[in-house]
Write a protein that holds these residues in place. Structure first.
Motif, PDB file in Angstrom:
ATOM      1  N   TYR A  48      38.495  39.271  44.435  1.00 41.81           N
ATOM      2  CA  TYR A  48      38.617  38.115  44.586  1.00 41.81           C
ATOM      3  C   TYR A  48      38.262  37.141  44.195  1.00 41.81           C
ATOM      4  CZ  TYR A  48      42.525  40.020  46.807  1.00 41.81           C
ATOM      5  OH  TYR A  48      43.866  40.583  47.509  1.00 41.81           O
ATOM      6  N   PHE A  49      37.572  36.624  44.631  1.00 39.88           N
ATOM      7  CA  PHE A  49      35.686  35.982  44.793  1.00 39.88           C
ATOM      8  C   PHE A  49      35.154  35.264  43.076  1.00 39.88           C
ATOM      9  CE2 PHE A  49      35.743  36.376  48.970  1.00 39.88           C
ATOM     10  CZ  PHE A  49      36.709  35.212  49.281  1.00 39.88           C
ATOM     11  N   SER A  50      35.542  36.260  41.759  1.00 39.34           N
ATOM     12  CA  SER A  50      34.955  36.087  40.355  1.00 39.34           C
ATOM     13  C   SER A  50      35.886  35.572  40.283  1.00 39.34           C
ATOM     14  CB  SER A  50      34.034  37.574  40.368  1.00 39.34           C
ATOM     15  OG  SER A  50      34.769  38.256  40.176  1.00 39.34           O
ATOM     16  N   GLU A  51      35.519  34.872  38.701  1.00 42.89           N
ATOM     17  CA  GLU A  51      36.933  34.756  38.602  1.00 42.89           C
ATOM     18  C   GLU A  51      37.339  35.662  36.690  1.00 42.89           C
ATOM     19  OE1 GLU A  51      37.590  30.939  35.494  1.00 42.89           O
ATOM     20  OE2 GLU A  51      36.297  30.685  36.961  1.00 42.89           O
ATOM     21  N   ASN A  52      37.919  35.921  36.978  1.00 42.51           N
ATOM     22  CA  ASN A  52      38.697  36.970  36.217  1.00 42.51           C
ATOM     23  C   ASN A  52      38.063  38.081  35.602  1.00 42.51           C
ATOM     24  OD1 ASN A  52      40.404  34.729  34.275  1.00 42.51           O
ATOM     25  ND2 ASN A  52      38.230  33.809  33.066  1.00 42.51           N
ATOM     26  N   MET A  71      43.938  49.825  38.533  1.00 40.31           N
ATOM     27  CA  MET A  71      43.246  48.765  37.590  1.00 40.31           C
ATOM     28  C   MET A  71      43.624  47.308  38.333  1.00 40.31           C
ATOM     29  SD  MET A  71      40.670  49.946  35.689  1.00 40.31           S
ATOM     30  CE  MET A  71      41.604  48.844  33.985  1.00 40.31           C
ATOM     31  N   ALA A  72      42.629  46.540  39.019  1.00 42.91           N
ATOM     32  CA  ALA A  72      43.236  44.979  39.497  1.00 42.91           C
ATOM     33  C   ALA A  72      42.528  44.208  38.695  1.00 42.91           C
ATOM     34  CB  ALA A  72      42.692  45.424  40.437  1.00 42.91           C
ATOM     35  N   LYS A  73      43.049  42.969  38.146  1.00 39.75           N
ATOM     36  CA  LYS A  73      42.669  42.136  37.840  1.00 39.75           C
ATOM     37  C   LYS A  73      42.765  40.547  38.887  1.00 39.75           C
ATOM     38  CE  LYS A  73      41.868  39.996  33.296  1.00 39.75           C
ATOM     39  NZ  LYS A  73      41.682  41.061  31.752  1.00 39.75           N
ATOM     40  N   SER A  74      41.410  39.639  38.438  1.00 34.62           N
ATOM     41  CA  SER A  74      42.307  38.542  39.236  1.00 34.62           C
ATOM     42  C   SER A  74      41.635  37.174  39.033  1.00 34.62           C
ATOM     43  CB  SER A  74      41.304  39.112  40.570  1.00 34.62           C
ATOM     44  OG  SER A  74      40.801  38.056  41.675  1.00 34.62           O
ATOM     45  N   ASN A  75      41.767  35.972  39.307  1.00 31.08           N
ATOM     46  CA  ASN A  75      41.266  34.886  38.722  1.00 31.08           C
ATOM     47  C   ASN A  75      40.904  34.033  39.830  1.00 31.08           C
ATOM     48  OD1 ASN A  75      44.115  34.263  39.580  1.00 31.08           O
ATOM     49  ND2 ASN A  75      44.097  34.150  37.250  1.00 31.08           N
ATOM     50  N   ALA A  76      40.647  32.793  39.680  1.00 31.94           N
ATOM     51  CA  ALA A  76      39.857  31.946  40.709  1.00 31.94           C
ATOM     52  C   ALA A  76      41.913  31.053  40.808  1.00 31.94           C
ATOM     53  CB  ALA A  76      39.491  30.038  40.008  1.00 31.94           C
ATOM     54  N   SER A  77      43.110  31.199  40.790  1.00 30.82           N
ATOM     55  CA  SER A  77      44.126  31.363  41.404  1.00 30.82           C
ATOM     56  C   SER A  77      44.464  32.262  42.384  1.00 30.82           C
ATOM     57  CB  SER A  77      44.805  30.669  40.018  1.00 30.82           C
ATOM     58  OG  SER A  77      45.300  32.505  39.756  1.00 30.82           O
ATOM     59  N   ASP A  78      44.266  33.166  42.006  1.00 33.36           N
ATOM     60  CA  ASP A  78      44.220  34.395  43.514  1.00 33.36           C
ATOM     61  C   ASP A  78      43.473  34.609  44.320  1.00 33.36           C
ATOM     62  OD1 ASP A  78      46.016  35.637  41.715  1.00 33.36           O
ATOM     63  OD2 ASP A  78      44.209  36.965  41.391  1.00 33.36           O
ATOM     64  N   ALA A  79      42.098  33.511  43.905  1.00 35.43           N
ATOM     65  CA  ALA A  79      41.176  33.315  45.486  1.00 35.43           C
ATOM     66  C   ALA A  79      41.469  32.199  46.264  1.00 35.43           C
ATOM     67  CB  ALA A  79      39.895  33.199  45.001  1.00 35.43           C
ATOM     68  N   GLN A  80      41.438  31.022  45.543  1.00 30.14           N
ATOM     69  CA  GLN A  80      42.641  29.582  46.036  1.00 30.14           C
ATOM     70  C   GLN A  80      44.014  30.301  46.878  1.00 30.14           C
ATOM     71  OE1 GLN A  80      42.669  26.926  43.052  1.00 30.14           O
ATOM     72  NE2 GLN A  80      41.266  26.428  42.515  1.00 30.14           N
ATOM     73  N   ALA A  81      44.122  31.372  46.214  1.00 35.54           N
ATOM     74  CA  ALA A  81      46.456  31.725  46.881  1.00 35.54           C
ATOM     75  C   ALA A  81      45.722  31.951  48.543  1.00 35.54           C
ATOM     76  CB  ALA A  81      47.027  32.212  46.348  1.00 35.54           C
ATOM     77  N   LEU A  82      44.940  33.119  47.884  1.00 28.61           N
ATOM     78  CA  LEU A  82      44.255  33.438  49.387  1.00 28.61           C
ATOM     79  C   LEU A  82      43.614  32.717  50.637  1.00 28.61           C
ATOM     80  CD1 LEU A  82      43.315  36.283  50.758  1.00 28.61           C
ATOM     81  CD2 LEU A  82      41.097  36.126  49.326  1.00 28.61           C
ATOM     82  N   VAL A  83      42.877  31.784  50.402  1.00 27.69           N
ATOM     83  CA  VAL A  83      41.985  30.638  51.106  1.00 27.69           C
ATOM     84  C   VAL A  83      43.590  30.171  52.032  1.00 27.69           C
ATOM     85  CG1 VAL A  83      40.533  28.894  51.591  1.00 27.69           C
ATOM     86  CG2 VAL A  83      39.791  30.663  50.341  1.00 27.69           C
TER      87      VAL A  83
END
Length: 185
Positions: A48-52, A71-83
């Protein structure tokens, strides 16, 4: 890397499945459970907290009984949505629960300050240091228990009046601090 984690998890799991009457089996079981759960939590946190970041979860417990890789992929917008979702959910929290949360944060911050102070200055009266930190952590744990009991959305404690929960909190704090005062010497 993925194969090593899978093999390590399998190695720990196979040692747990060897049931005998030795106490070491229970230690292995709890160590394995802690290892697997902390691995999942750390992978999810970093995803969640590391980009790409591409994280890989190994699931030893699946419906089909087979081991699976997720497999899961995450980016900065996911972290912002979580916050944002956490902030909007917390806005609906009642005021009395927010006060308890603030008390828990204060107790944990006090414990951290004591640990930093001990690291800088030293721990000459070590019993005093342990008493202070255990007092803060114990009070925080009791406050979390109070929060769980007072929360109206919690179905397990819906019949428990808030006054009774607070009385339990005060009594347990009294016992905790009597033990801590005894530990001081």
């Amino acid at each position: 890397m993925i194969v090593n984690i899978v093999q390590l998890t399998n190695q720990f799991s196979s040692s747990v499945l060897d049931i005998s009457c030795e106490p070491q089996v229970f230690v292995n079981f709890f160590a394995t459970t802690f290892f697997i759960s902390s691995f999942y939590v750390s992978v999810i946190f970093f995803s969640y907290f590391s980009e790409n970041c591409q994280c890989v979860l190994f699931s030893p417990f699946s419906d089909s009984g087979k081991q699976e890789l997720i497999m899961a992929k995450s980016n900065a917008s996911d972290a912002q949505a979580l916050v944002r979702s956490l902030r909007s959910a917390y806005a609906a929290t009642p005021t009395n629960l927010k006060i308890i949360d603030l008390y828990v944060v204060f107790a944990i911050a006090t414990a951290i300050i004591q640990v930093v102070y001990m690291g800088i200055v030293g721990s000459f009266p070590f019993n005093s240091f342990l008493s202070g930190v255990l007092s803060c952590v114990g009070t925080a744990v009791l406050a979390v228990c109070l929060r769980i009991q007072v929360n109206k959305e919690n179905k397990e404690f819906k019949d428990l009046p808030p006054e009774r929960a607070f009385a339990d909190f005060v009594l347990c704090n009294l016992v905790l601090h009597l033990v801590i005062m005894n530990f001081l010497g």
